[in-house]
Design a protein around this motif. Sequence first.
Motif, PDB file in Angstrom:
ATOM      1  N   ALA A  24      31.484   0.799  -3.582  1.00 41.08           N
ATOM      2  CA  ALA A  24      32.247   0.855  -4.824  1.00 41.08           C
ATOM      3  C   ALA A  24      31.648  -0.078  -5.859  1.00 41.08           C
ATOM      4  O   ALA A  24      31.138  -1.148  -5.532  1.00 41.08           O
ATOM      5  N   SER A  25      31.706   0.354  -7.085  1.00 41.32           N
ATOM      6  CA  SER A  25      31.307  -0.505  -8.193  1.00 41.32           C
ATOM      7  C   SER A  25      32.519  -0.730  -9.082  1.00 41.32           C
ATOM      8  O   SER A  25      33.375   0.134  -9.206  1.00 41.32           O
ATOM      9  N   GLY A  26      32.603  -1.901  -9.665  1.00 41.58           N
ATOM     10  CA  GLY A  26      33.768  -2.207 -10.483  1.00 41.58           C
ATOM     11  C   GLY A  26      34.621  -3.277  -9.833  1.00 41.58           C
ATOM     12  O   GLY A  26      34.580  -3.480  -8.623  1.00 41.58           O
ATOM     13  N   ARG A  27      35.410  -3.931 -10.656  1.00 46.60           N
ATOM     14  CA  ARG A  27      36.185  -5.064 -10.179  1.00 46.60           C
ATOM     15  C   ARG A  27      37.478  -4.692  -9.509  1.00 46.60           C
ATOM     16  O   ARG A  27      38.149  -5.543  -8.956  1.00 46.60           O
ATOM     17  N   THR A  28      37.847  -3.415  -9.534  1.00 45.58           N
ATOM     18  CA  THR A  28      39.161  -3.043  -9.028  1.00 45.58           C
ATOM     19  C   THR A  28      39.163  -2.678  -7.548  1.00 45.58           C
ATOM     20  O   THR A  28      40.223  -2.466  -6.982  1.00 45.58           O
ATOM     21  N   PHE A  29      37.989  -2.614  -6.904  1.00 40.69           N
ATOM     22  CA  PHE A  29      37.965  -2.179  -5.499  1.00 40.69           C
ATOM     23  C   PHE A  29      38.833  -3.069  -4.630  1.00 40.69           C
ATOM     24  O   PHE A  29      39.630  -2.574  -3.834  1.00 40.69           O
ATOM     25  N   SER A  30      38.696  -4.370  -4.749  1.00 37.67           N
ATOM     26  CA  SER A  30      39.386  -5.279  -3.839  1.00 37.67           C
ATOM     27  C   SER A  30      40.899  -5.249  -4.001  1.00 37.67           C
ATOM     28  O   SER A  30      41.620  -5.742  -3.129  1.00 37.67           O
ATOM     29  N   SER A  31      41.393  -4.681  -5.080  1.00 37.33           N
ATOM     30  CA  SER A  31      42.836  -4.593  -5.296  1.00 37.33           C
ATOM     31  C   SER A  31      43.343  -3.154  -5.209  1.00 37.33           C
ATOM     32  O   SER A  31      44.469  -2.866  -5.621  1.00 37.33           O
ATOM     33  N   SER A  32      42.503  -2.268  -4.667  1.00 33.43           N
ATOM     34  CA  SER A  32      42.845  -0.844  -4.601  1.00 33.43           C
ATOM     35  C   SER A  32      43.030  -0.372  -3.169  1.00 33.43           C
ATOM     36  O   SER A  32      42.198  -0.654  -2.302  1.00 33.43           O
ATOM     37  N   ALA A  33      44.120   0.364  -2.942  1.00 35.86           N
ATOM     38  CA  ALA A  33      44.250   1.081  -1.680  1.00 35.86           C
ATOM     39  C   ALA A  33      43.165   2.156  -1.638  1.00 35.86           C
ATOM     40  O   ALA A  33      42.790   2.719  -2.671  1.00 35.86           O
ATOM     41  N   MET A  34      42.654   2.414  -0.448  1.00 34.87           N
ATOM     42  CA  MET A  34      41.546   3.351  -0.303  1.00 34.87           C
ATOM     43  C   MET A  34      41.859   4.357   0.798  1.00 34.87           C
ATOM     44  O   MET A  34      42.703   4.120   1.666  1.00 34.87           O
ATOM     45  N   GLY A  35      41.133   5.467   0.757  1.00 29.51           N
ATOM     46  CA  GLY A  35      41.338   6.479   1.782  1.00 29.51           C
ATOM     47  C   GLY A  35      40.087   7.286   2.035  1.00 29.51           C
ATOM     48  O   GLY A  35      39.181   7.328   1.189  1.00 29.51           O
ATOM     49  N   TRP A  36      40.025   7.891   3.208  1.00 30.85           N
ATOM     50  CA  TRP A  36      38.994   8.866   3.554  1.00 30.85           C
ATOM     51  C   TRP A  36      39.668  10.227   3.686  1.00 30.85           C
ATOM     52  O   TRP A  36      40.672  10.363   4.381  1.00 30.85           O
ATOM     53  N   PHE A  37      39.098  11.197   3.024  1.00 32.95           N
ATOM     54  CA  PHE A  37      39.564  12.579   3.100  1.00 32.95           C
ATOM     55  C   PHE A  37      38.420  13.446   3.625  1.00 32.95           C
ATOM     56  O   PHE A  37      37.261  13.038   3.589  1.00 32.95           O
ATOM     57  N   ARG A  38      38.757  14.640   4.091  1.00 31.09           N
ATOM     58  CA  ARG A  38      37.719  15.573   4.498  1.00 31.09           C
ATOM     59  C   ARG A  38      38.133  17.000   4.147  1.00 31.09           C
ATOM     60  O   ARG A  38      39.319  17.316   4.100  1.00 31.09           O
ATOM     61  N   GLN A  39      37.118  17.817   3.908  1.00 27.46           N
ATOM     62  CA  GLN A  39      37.361  19.215   3.566  1.00 27.46           C
ATOM     63  C   GLN A  39      36.379  20.087   4.332  1.00 27.46           C
ATOM     64  O   GLN A  39      35.162  19.997   4.132  1.00 27.46           O
ATOM     65  N   ALA A  40      36.932  20.912   5.212  1.00 24.64           N
ATOM     66  CA  ALA A  40      36.130  21.862   5.963  1.00 24.64           C
ATOM     67  C   ALA A  40      36.018  23.159   5.154  1.00 24.64           C
ATOM     68  O   ALA A  40      36.862  23.432   4.289  1.00 24.64           O
ATOM     69  N   PRO A  41      35.006  23.970   5.430  1.00 28.03           N
ATOM     70  CA  PRO A  41      34.842  25.225   4.683  1.00 28.03           C
ATOM     71  C   PRO A  41      36.090  26.100   4.753  1.00 28.03           C
ATOM     72  O   PRO A  41      36.640  26.325   5.837  1.00 28.03           O
ATOM     73  N   GLY A  42      36.552  26.540   3.594  1.00 26.89           N
ATOM     74  CA  GLY A  42      37.710  27.416   3.531  1.00 26.89           C
ATOM     75  C   GLY A  42      39.044  26.727   3.710  1.00 26.89           C
ATOM     76  O   GLY A  42      40.079  27.399   3.794  1.00 26.89           O
ATOM     77  N   LYS A  43      39.022  25.403   3.791  1.00 29.09           N
ATOM     78  CA  LYS A  43      40.277  24.657   3.993  1.00 29.09           C
ATOM     79  C   LYS A  43      40.508  23.677   2.860  1.00 29.09           C
ATOM     80  O   LYS A  43      39.621  23.396   2.059  1.00 29.09           O
ATOM     81  N   GLU A  44      41.715  23.153   2.803  1.00 28.09           N
ATOM     82  CA  GLU A  44      42.060  22.173   1.787  1.00 28.09           C
ATOM     83  C   GLU A  44      41.504  20.796   2.158  1.00 28.09           C
ATOM     84  O   GLU A  44      41.192  20.529   3.316  1.00 28.09           O
ATOM     85  N   ARG A  45      41.429  19.931   1.166  1.00 33.13           N
ATOM     86  CA  ARG A  45      41.007  18.554   1.400  1.00 33.13           C
ATOM     87  C   ARG A  45      42.196  17.796   1.974  1.00 33.13           C
ATOM     88  O   ARG A  45      43.268  17.738   1.370  1.00 33.13           O
ATOM     89  N   ASP A  46      42.009  17.189   3.133  1.00 28.56           N
ATOM     90  CA  ASP A  46      43.094  16.494   3.834  1.00 28.56           C
ATOM     91  C   ASP A  46      42.761  15.029   4.062  1.00 28.56           C
ATOM     92  O   ASP A  46      41.598  14.670   4.273  1.00 28.56           O
ATOM     93  N   LEU A  47      43.800  14.227   4.082  1.00 30.53           N
ATOM     94  CA  LEU A  47      43.635  12.809   4.379  1.00 30.53           C
ATOM     95  C   LEU A  47      43.264  12.622   5.846  1.00 30.53           C
ATOM     96  O   LEU A  47      43.850  13.251   6.731  1.00 30.53           O
ATOM     97  N   VAL A  48      42.307  11.754   6.097  1.00 31.13           N
ATOM     98  CA  VAL A  48      41.905  11.401   7.462  1.00 31.13           C
ATOM     99  C   VAL A  48      42.429  10.021   7.829  1.00 31.13           C
ATOM    100  O   VAL A  48      43.012   9.822   8.894  1.00 31.13           O
ATOM    101  N   ALA A  49      42.235   9.064   6.928  1.00 31.41           N
ATOM    102  CA  ALA A  49      42.653   7.689   7.179  1.00 31.41           C
ATOM    103  C   ALA A  49      42.838   6.986   5.843  1.00 31.41           C
ATOM    104  O   ALA A  49      42.214   7.351   4.849  1.00 31.41           O
ATOM    105  N   ALA A  50      43.694   5.970   5.846  1.00 29.84           N
ATOM    106  CA  ALA A  50      43.965   5.214   4.630  1.00 29.84           C
ATOM    107  C   ALA A  50      44.102   3.741   4.973  1.00 29.84           C
ATOM    108  O   ALA A  50      44.450   3.387   6.118  1.00 29.84           O
ATOM    109  N   ILE A  51      43.863   2.888   3.971  1.00 31.29           N
ATOM    110  CA  ILE A  51      43.908   1.452   4.209  1.00 31.29           C
ATOM    111  C   ILE A  51      44.431   0.753   2.966  1.00 31.29           C
ATOM    112  O   ILE A  51      44.145   1.152   1.832  1.00 31.29           O
ATOM    113  N   SER A  52      45.223  -0.284   3.156  1.00 30.15           N
ATOM    114  CA  SER A  52      45.744  -1.064   2.048  1.00 30.15           C
ATOM    115  C   SER A  52      44.640  -1.921   1.451  1.00 30.15           C
ATOM    116  O   SER A  52      43.569  -2.092   2.046  1.00 30.15           O
ATOM    117  N   TRP A  53      44.897  -2.518   0.268  1.00 38.16           N
ATOM    118  CA  TRP A  53      43.817  -3.268  -0.383  1.00 38.16           C
ATOM    119  C   TRP A  53      43.405  -4.500   0.422  1.00 38.16           C
ATOM    120  O   TRP A  53      42.269  -4.928   0.385  1.00 38.16           O
TER     121      TRP A  53
END
Length: 127
Positions: A24-53
């Motif tokens: 990440a670039s920018g000063r807001t990363f350390s104060s931002s909740a973050m997440g990993w999403f994934r999208q398989a062919p023909g499917k919607e983008r879904d949350l895989v994992a999330a983490i607090s700041w």
Amino acid sequence: QVQLAESGGGLVQAGGSLRLSCAASGRTFSSSAMGWFRQAPGKERDLVAAISWSGGSTYYVESVKGRFTISRDNAKNTMYLQMNTLKPEDTAVYYCAGATRIVSDMYYVNPKVYDSWGPGTQVTVSS
């Protein structure tokens, strides 16, 4: 917003491991909740994992519990997703996302709260 870029994707055999990184670039990363999403062919983008700041709270979708680990290093402006015991059904484009407009030290599962997204990295698991 924060600029995000994923790396670490690739082709791996079932049972193998990969470690994704989200720089990440920018000063807001350390104060931002973050997440990993994934999208398989023909499917919607879904949350895989999330983490607090702070990294103190994490969430995993049921299908990856015990196999994936989300973490972050705020000093390096980087988030990680360690993926072990990979399965063919894990094949997808993986995206990292940041929720820069929320200040609470919580994780978030609603994709609508995430306002910054990386371009994605392909993960392919062969059987």
